[in-house]
Design an enzyme around this catalytic site. Sequence first.
Site, PDB file in Angstrom:
ATOM      1  N   ARG A 308     -75.596  36.086  60.264  1.00  0.00           N
ATOM      2  CA  ARG A 308     -74.144  36.166  60.056  1.00  0.00           C
ATOM      3  C   ARG A 308     -73.412  35.147  60.926  1.00  0.00           C
ATOM      4  O   ARG A 308     -72.371  34.613  60.531  1.00  0.00           O
ATOM      5  CB  ARG A 308     -73.635  37.582  60.311  1.00  0.00           C
ATOM      6  CG  ARG A 308     -72.175  37.779  59.943  1.00  0.00           C
ATOM      7  CD  ARG A 308     -71.755  39.249  59.956  1.00  0.00           C
ATOM      8  NE  ARG A 308     -72.073  39.955  58.733  1.00  0.00           N
ATOM      9  CZ  ARG A 308     -71.258  40.058  57.674  1.00  0.00           C
ATOM     10  NH1 ARG A 308     -70.060  39.502  57.694  1.00  0.00           N
ATOM     11  NH2 ARG A 308     -71.616  40.707  56.593  1.00  0.00           N
ATOM     12  N   GLU A 706     -64.038  44.620  61.086  1.00  0.00           N
ATOM     13  CA  GLU A 706     -64.477  43.508  61.914  1.00  0.00           C
ATOM     14  C   GLU A 706     -63.590  42.268  61.900  1.00  0.00           C
ATOM     15  O   GLU A 706     -63.415  41.630  62.939  1.00  0.00           O
ATOM     16  CB  GLU A 706     -65.900  43.091  61.509  1.00  0.00           C
ATOM     17  CG  GLU A 706     -66.933  44.141  61.788  1.00  0.00           C
ATOM     18  CD  GLU A 706     -68.246  43.860  61.079  1.00  0.00           C
ATOM     19  OE1 GLU A 706     -68.249  43.859  59.830  1.00  0.00           O
ATOM     20  OE2 GLU A 706     -69.251  43.619  61.755  1.00  0.00           O
TER      21      GLU A 706
END
Lengths: 747, 450
Positions: A308, A706
């Site tokens: 990620r 997030e």
Amino acid sequence: MSVAKSIPHDSGPAHVSGEARYVDDYPMPANCVHLAFGLSEKSHADFTLDLAAVRAAEGVIEVLVAADLPAKNDVSPTPDPEPMLAEARVHYIGQPMFLVVADSHLNARRAARLGKVDYSEKTPLVTIDQAMAAGSRFGEAVTYSIGNAETALAAAPHRISGEMEIGGQEHFYLEGQAAFALPEEGDVRVVSSTQHPTEIQHKVAEALDKPFHAVRVETRRMGGGFGGKESQGNALAVSCAVVALRLNRPAKMRYDRDDDMVITGKRHDFRIKYEAGFGPDGKIESVIFEHFVRCGWALDLSHPVADRAMLHADNAYHLPNAKIMSHRLRTNTQSATAYRGFGGPQGIVGIERVIEDIAEALGLDPLAVRQANFYAPKGDLTPYHMEVEDSISTELVAQLAETSSYAARRVEIAEFNARSPIIKRGLSLVPVKFGISFTLTFLNQAGALVHVYADGSVQLNHGGTEMGQGLNTKVAQVAAQVFGLGVEAVKITATDTGKVPNTSATAASSGADLNGMACKDACERIKARLVEFAAEKWGGEAIFSDGQVQVGEHSMSFAELVTDAYMARISLSATGFYKTPKLQWDRVTGKGRPFLYFAYGAAVSEVELDTLSGENRILRTDILHDVGNSLNPALDIGQVEGAFVQGAGWLTIEELRWAEDGRLLTAAPATYKIPCASDIPDQLNVALWDGANLEKTIYRSKAVGEPPFVHGVSVLMALRDAVKAAGGDTGFDAPATAERLLMAMQS
Amino acid sequence: MVEFVLNGEMMQADDASMTLLDFVRLERGLTGTKEGCNEGDCGACTVQVASMEDGELVHRAVNSCILLLGQMQGKSVTTVEALGGDHPVQEAMVEHHGSQCGFCTPGIVMSLAAAHIEGRQDHADVLAGNLCRCTGYAPILRAAEAVAAQPVPQGPDEAALLEGISGAGFTELDEFADWYVKNPDAVLVGGATEVGLVLTKELKQPEKFAFLNQITALQNIEHEIGGMRIGAGVLLARVRGAMVGKYPQFAEMLRRFGSVQVRNSATIGGNIANGSPIADTPPALIALETSVTLRKGSARREILLEDFYLSYGVQDRAEGEFVESIFIPEQGDTLGVYKISKRFDQDISALCGGFNIAVSDGIVTKARIAFGGMAATPKRAKAVEAALIGQPWNEETIATAQAAFAEDYTPMSDQRGSAAYRMILVQNLLKRFYLEQTGTGRVRVVGGIS
């Protein structure tokens, strides 16, 4: 309408009254035993144990070592092994070596310190450099690329290069890790503070050598998670279950705060090396990144975290030629784990550093360089070959620059700095584009179970867990919306593997996206039956609104309809299911569509820096954040504010330090400082972007957990701006503690 | 036997060394009060303690995780359960979305409720000892503002309840002094913000305690001829109050000392006697030429505070001797106090110090400088003082004096700061002091005294 409303968190009244129950608050049966781990004092050693003193200690019932475990000694969230109790060798200071069972929490903790351990020490690998030199890795380096980065770099009119360290982060959930287990006729019921009840179920079942159906896991709420309870609760739950069945007594375990900080994993720290080539307007032609990721002793979730980070090495910018390499390093430290953003923020700090360096090299305002590089609204490819179809960075940033008076304040700050020799101010606007979906595609599924009772009240279960984000409130709003009810008519009970099976972790910001859709599916199934029943009975289409149902001329309360349906033997319970569409991702080649969509936003922060001490303050932050059509604006703003402060803490005052032998020096709140009330900006303005998700998500909303964490980067870059105004060296690392900043200004 | 009131009900407890948190959670099943860190840093365990101070009932927010039952004798404790759920603070917290995970919330509610009684408006200071990891504090501060104007709900008549408790433990100073000579191995408990951690973190169980908090003779702040005498048992919260008009920079440093909860428990005597090289009050007190009165039995001796610290962890305190009071000589306010820490509030200092420098007709006539965090004990910077006294008060003198710090201090590196950082800081802080005295512009980002 029940969605798009600012309904308070469903547990709010219970939170403030103290009635909200966490794992350690449940009344336990009188014969409950309490557990604690004996921890390694060495970071890399073979060992033998003498536990006589532990066994003899007050209140101790028994002490278990790895060989005493009934089946698998493994708490790994992946197929890669991670022993729960060390076997012959320890790999970090704080690693559990033995398990004390005692009559009280305090007696268990006391006894756990009495182990006599004979260590045969080996050289520990603590730093990135040590791990690289020793070739200590999890797998080979991974590379994603697009275009020809080397060629384009060589051909670019201008080039910069550099390197930056980015520190890790302790989760500091206020409720430490905790679990208990109750023996139930050979089966076991576990209550755990976990983001991932299904994984707890699996690890417990494997540890007991039982099928999954013999283990029921329940999570009412967590006192904070932030990723730290995705896999780190496994050891406690497994320990409790093993002991509960072994003794046929309830067993409870919770980590004392300092033990929690020593034992559990944290955010991965990174070193990022970079080279970039660009034109005279700051337009990037090529970037090469090399990520060095310190993963700690066990694999845990490090591969998807490091992936990620690579997937966010572009942030909101189109990189026509890019190459991103990633080294996942095994070290003798805590096993770094999931933490809000899951590597994304680290990747983003890398490219934002590049942007700032470019601006400095060209003498441009960094905002101009950012604007020159934003993805087009649609059509550009990411470095992982996904077409960006929803970019709103250009308009969103223009709006924020306007509402925050960016240009005027630039001028004011320059004037202030010209007349203020000691205090310098800095300003920065940093955007975020964050990919939404689990990059492990199969995880993008969810289930829900909805019951409508004969009195018209609705009980709802879904696979997500409540850790403070308000997921249960949002999902209840969805159910209420479908049935045309007020949200108070819907009750969500504890997440329970016995009600919704095979769930994914509540992680990757996916909670509302996945579980909201699964809930909607279940509710619509029941509603369709009610509609059909009503049409047959009264003729006409049923309209559900404000607790009432209108069928042609006929009007009744929802409860009356439900009662009639029950009498007519209509099923009033349904499961729902959702899987995220369009995903297709090959993490080995780095090509495909790992994300359904992106969430966008931007933050402008202004700071003030004392050039004599490095002390600094955030004066003002303005945030404009994209949550699509908000399911609950109050909860979304709460997520944005909280994430921003947590992100700013990560990059400023939250500093993890390890000694040369791998001992964590900042292993208590006395030495590891998260932001407190006075650290937030004097002025914090948060607004939500007005625009729907282009994808067909739950009521066209977007994930929010997030992405806003990245807004903290604006503080780091504003500090850089202030250091620049002070004539200092802007190449400092993160976190930008007062010490780092002062030292940067010594040049 | 300890006797105290809990939520309006009389309690008796045998184990004086049990923490108040364990008592309410384990013995009374009041699980609204949470254990977040078990060391007084996070505030999740905050409760309200009321007691009579100078004839008035005073409510204070405290950390129950490091308070011992022995300290509760004759006090009235309120936990979140007793607020009833409809307290204005509770309602405002819900309305303003002040809770997310909810775990810190009961502690925050108790801090705000205690502040509400006092009518405090300094909400960020009130909350410095309450960590929240979810909200980023903004909604909590909004709730605090919203509730400030609302009336304080009536609780039980705590003063009347407390009257029903007869004394136990030490109340008379002479009696304690004699006892301590015979029991020098006892652990003296002032606020227990240090001793508490010995129990909860080191997991040690001292055999013998002496709880000093009922000895009112140790709790006086007296303005004597020639100066101010402060009893060793005076809470730091009260010391702060006493310093506001007198030495405002000292008061400002105390605003950042620990947290409300810590200052409501910890005593000035404890901060001095514990001998920490990074204790925050000794440097400023040394700069003020403070002396300390030590007492053993009926014998007293008075020494300069700077002479009390002999070496790391060693103080000039004989067996059976204790700190009775400190004395700050009367003087004009020429004191600058600086505390540098990673986080502004509730953080242990990288360094903390005081500059007491007087200038007359452009010449430095007095210089007493002391710092914590720069040596194994709180220590004066005598070379720097010498480089200042008698010199013209100008940048040249400052530059010379800055260099002299290297003669006074050889700081160490630890997780709070490197040696190099500490040395640059201490030198720069002299410059800050100079600029604050002479300049016109602001030279610090927080806590500047205008």
